[in-house]
Design a protein around this motif. Structure first.
Motif, PDB file in Angstrom:
ATOM      1  N   LEU A  23       0.833  -1.197   0.000  1.00  8.70           N
ATOM      2  CA  LEU A  23       0.000   0.000   0.000  1.00  8.70           C
ATOM      3  C   LEU A  23       0.871   1.251   0.000  1.00  8.70           C
ATOM      4  N   ALA A  24       1.896   1.276   0.839  1.00  8.15           N
ATOM      5  CA  ALA A  24       2.792   2.436   0.893  1.00  8.15           C
ATOM      6  C   ALA A  24       3.476   2.654  -0.454  1.00  8.15           C
ATOM      7  N   ARG A  25       3.869   1.580  -1.110  1.00 11.02           N
ATOM      8  CA  ARG A  25       4.564   1.706  -2.395  1.00 11.02           C
ATOM      9  C   ARG A  25       3.665   2.319  -3.463  1.00 11.02           C
ATOM     10  N   ARG A  26       2.371   2.090  -3.363  1.00  9.89           N
ATOM     11  CA  ARG A  26       1.437   2.697  -4.330  1.00  9.89           C
ATOM     12  C   ARG A  26       1.558   4.210  -4.325  1.00  9.89           C
ATOM     13  N   PHE A  27       1.894   4.774  -3.173  1.00 10.27           N
ATOM     14  CA  PHE A  27       1.957   6.225  -3.035  1.00 10.27           C
ATOM     15  C   PHE A  27       3.397   6.732  -2.914  1.00 10.27           C
ATOM     16  N   GLY A  28       4.365   5.849  -3.117  1.00  9.12           N
ATOM     17  CA  GLY A  28       5.756   6.249  -3.013  1.00  9.12           C
ATOM     18  C   GLY A  28       6.126   6.718  -1.623  1.00  9.12           C
ATOM     19  N   ALA A  29       5.471   6.159  -0.607  1.00 12.97           N
ATOM     20  CA  ALA A  29       5.691   6.588   0.772  1.00 12.97           C
ATOM     21  C   ALA A  29       6.673   5.662   1.474  1.00 12.97           C
ATOM     22  N   PRO A  30       7.602   6.215   2.233  1.00 14.76           N
ATOM     23  CA  PRO A  30       8.518   5.362   2.990  1.00 14.76           C
ATOM     24  C   PRO A  30       7.792   4.652   4.124  1.00 14.76           C
ATOM     25  N   VAL A  31       8.311   3.503   4.498  1.00 19.41           N
ATOM     26  CA  VAL A  31       7.742   2.725   5.601  1.00 19.41           C
ATOM     27  C   VAL A  31       8.722   2.748   6.767  1.00 19.41           C
ATOM     28  N   THR A  32       8.241   3.193   7.917  1.00 20.36           N
ATOM     29  CA  THR A  32       9.014   3.141   9.153  1.00 20.36           C
ATOM     30  C   THR A  32       8.339   2.137  10.073  1.00 20.36           C
ATOM     31  N   VAL A  33       9.107   1.206  10.619  1.00 21.86           N
ATOM     32  CA  VAL A  33       8.562   0.211  11.539  1.00 21.86           C
ATOM     33  C   VAL A  33       9.000   0.556  12.968  1.00 21.86           C
ATOM     34  N   LEU A  34       8.030   0.565  13.869  1.00 21.09           N
ATOM     35  CA  LEU A  34       8.304   0.705  15.292  1.00 21.09           C
ATOM     36  C   LEU A  34       8.005  -0.636  15.948  1.00 21.09           C
ATOM     37  N   ARG A  35       9.039  -1.258  16.523  1.00 19.44           N
ATOM     38  CA  ARG A  35       8.921  -2.591  17.109  1.00 19.44           C
ATOM     39  C   ARG A  35       8.637  -2.503  18.610  1.00 19.44           C
ATOM     40  N   PHE A  36       7.696  -3.329  19.052  1.00 23.24           N
ATOM     41  CA  PHE A  36       7.370  -3.477  20.469  1.00 23.24           C
ATOM     42  C   PHE A  36       7.645  -4.935  20.820  1.00 23.24           C
ATOM     43  N   ALA A  37       8.774  -5.175  21.471  1.00 28.92           N
ATOM     44  CA  ALA A  37       9.197  -6.555  21.723  1.00 28.92           C
ATOM     45  C   ALA A  37       9.618  -6.731  23.175  1.00 28.92           C
ATOM     46  N   PRO A  38       8.661  -6.631  24.114  1.00 27.67           N
ATOM     47  CA  PRO A  38       9.024  -6.810  25.520  1.00 27.67           C
ATOM     48  C   PRO A  38       9.382  -8.257  25.827  1.00 27.67           C
ATOM     49  N   ASP A  39      10.105  -8.440  26.929  1.00 32.68           N
ATOM     50  CA  ASP A  39      10.362  -9.773  27.457  1.00 32.68           C
ATOM     51  C   ASP A  39       9.018 -10.483  27.673  1.00 32.68           C
ATOM     52  N   VAL A  40       8.990 -11.792  27.428  1.00 30.03           N
ATOM     53  CA  VAL A  40       7.727 -12.528  27.527  1.00 30.03           C
ATOM     54  C   VAL A  40       7.109 -12.397  28.915  1.00 30.03           C
ATOM     55  N   ALA A  41       7.933 -12.409  29.951  1.00 31.27           N
ATOM     56  CA  ALA A  41       7.394 -12.266  31.310  1.00 31.27           C
ATOM     57  C   ALA A  41       6.704 -10.912  31.483  1.00 31.27           C
ATOM     58  N   ASP A  42       7.323  -9.836  30.958  1.00 29.80           N
ATOM     59  CA  ASP A  42       6.702  -8.514  31.028  1.00 29.80           C
ATOM     60  C   ASP A  42       5.425  -8.476  30.199  1.00 29.80           C
ATOM     61  N   LEU A  43       5.469  -9.109  29.034  1.00 30.92           N
ATOM     62  CA  LEU A  43       4.302  -9.142  28.164  1.00 30.92           C
ATOM     63  C   LEU A  43       3.121  -9.806  28.858  1.00 30.92           C
ATOM     64  N   LEU A  44       3.362 -10.931  29.497  1.00 29.71           N
ATOM     65  CA  LEU A  44       2.283 -11.642  30.180  1.00 29.71           C
ATOM     66  C   LEU A  44       1.776 -10.853  31.384  1.00 29.71           C
ATOM     67  N   GLN A  45       2.666 -10.153  32.066  1.00 27.06           N
ATOM     68  CA  GLN A  45       2.224  -9.324  33.180  1.00 27.06           C
ATOM     69  C   GLN A  45       1.327  -8.195  32.689  1.00 27.06           C
ATOM     70  N   GLN A  46       1.713  -7.572  31.577  1.00 28.96           N
ATOM     71  CA  GLN A  46       0.894  -6.505  31.004  1.00 28.96           C
ATOM     72  C   GLN A  46      -0.451  -7.046  30.529  1.00 28.96           C
ATOM     73  N   TYR A  47      -0.434  -8.227  29.948  1.00 31.96           N
ATOM     74  CA  TYR A  47      -1.686  -8.867  29.523  1.00 31.96           C
ATOM     75  C   TYR A  47      -2.598  -9.104  30.720  1.00 31.96           C
ATOM     76  N   THR A  48      -2.045  -9.595  31.812  1.00 34.07           N
ATOM     77  CA  THR A  48      -2.834  -9.852  33.013  1.00 34.07           C
ATOM     78  C   THR A  48      -3.399  -8.556  33.583  1.00 34.07           C
ATOM     79  N   GLU A  49      -2.606  -7.503  33.618  1.00 34.26           N
ATOM     80  CA  GLU A  49      -3.052  -6.224  34.169  1.00 34.26           C
ATOM     81  C   GLU A  49      -4.206  -5.632  33.372  1.00 34.26           C
ATOM     82  N   ARG A  50      -4.259  -5.911  32.092  1.00 32.66           N
ATOM     83  CA  ARG A  50      -5.310  -5.342  31.266  1.00 32.66           C
ATOM     84  C   ARG A  50      -6.622  -6.122  31.349  1.00 32.66           C
TER      85      ARG A  50
END
Length: 213
Positions: free
Chosen positions: A123-150
């Protein structure tokens, strides 16, 4: 999908953090991360901090709620597939409208699989737009804690672990660049004692607002 630290959503960089903000060029910003990894809290902080306008964030979860309601449950897999198709068609329409206007737009969904990202990058290429990726990769233990809190009821711990495994296998920085990302940045979170507001303040986005706003 919903996300990061239990601390305040707003905030400014700590006084000892003198690193200049990372500038994100106008184009498509793809968030990549499992459920509960911090994406929604991050974009909420961006909006609250007036770094982007609310229209710059296109969330597949919000579109699902708009189209089908917060508690809608598909009756069967066929219905679910049809619903997903409608949601992502609408998402792509909103993304395309922003890109056609030369504005930045943030695609907020998990995007942990190459197939999901391929659609966005095309889709971005259709418009000649650059793609920037922002990665969210917490430790699995932190991820599960955040999942539980929500207290999420739409996903199980097994689901979250599965997303995290796919992220680890298929969403490394080198692979994302090979797929077509112009830049890849990791967004810090709980493991580094960074709140969503502090993480958001590490980036600047331009332009994100229509002229005259």
């Amino acid at each position: 999908m919903p996300e990061n630290s239990p601390d305040r959503a707003g905030g400014r960089p700590r006084s000892h953090d003198l690193t200049p903000p990372i500038r994100i060029p106008a184009g498509l910003v793809v968030l990549v991360g499992p459920p509960a990894s911090g994406k929604t809290s991050f974009v909420r902080a961006l909006v609250e901090g007036r770094q982007v306008d609310v229209g710059a964030v296109v969330s597949s979860d919000e579109i699902r709620t708009e189209l089908f309601g917060a508690s809608a449950e598909p009756a069967d897999s066929g219905t679910a597939d049809a619903a997903d198709a409608r949601i992502f068609e609408e998402r792509d329409r909103r993304l395309a409208a922003r890109l056609a206007a030369g504005l930045s737009v943030i695609a907020e969904s998990t995007n942990v699989t190459p197939r999901a990202r391929e659609r966005l990058i095309a889709l971005a290429r259709r418009f000649g737009a650059p793609v920037t990726v922002l990665r969210f990769a917490p430790d699995v233990a932190d991820l599960l804690q955040q999942y539980t809190e929500r207290g999420r009821t739409d996903l199980t711990e097994v689901d979250v672990r599965a997303y995290a495994a796919v992220m680890s296998r298929d969403a490394g920085a080198d692979r994302l660049r090979d797929e077509g990302a112009a830049a890849v940045h990791d967004v810090p979170g709980r493991r580094r004692s960074v709140t969503p507001g502090e993480a958001a303040a590490r980036f600047t986005f331009a332009p994100c607002r229509p002229p005259g706003r």
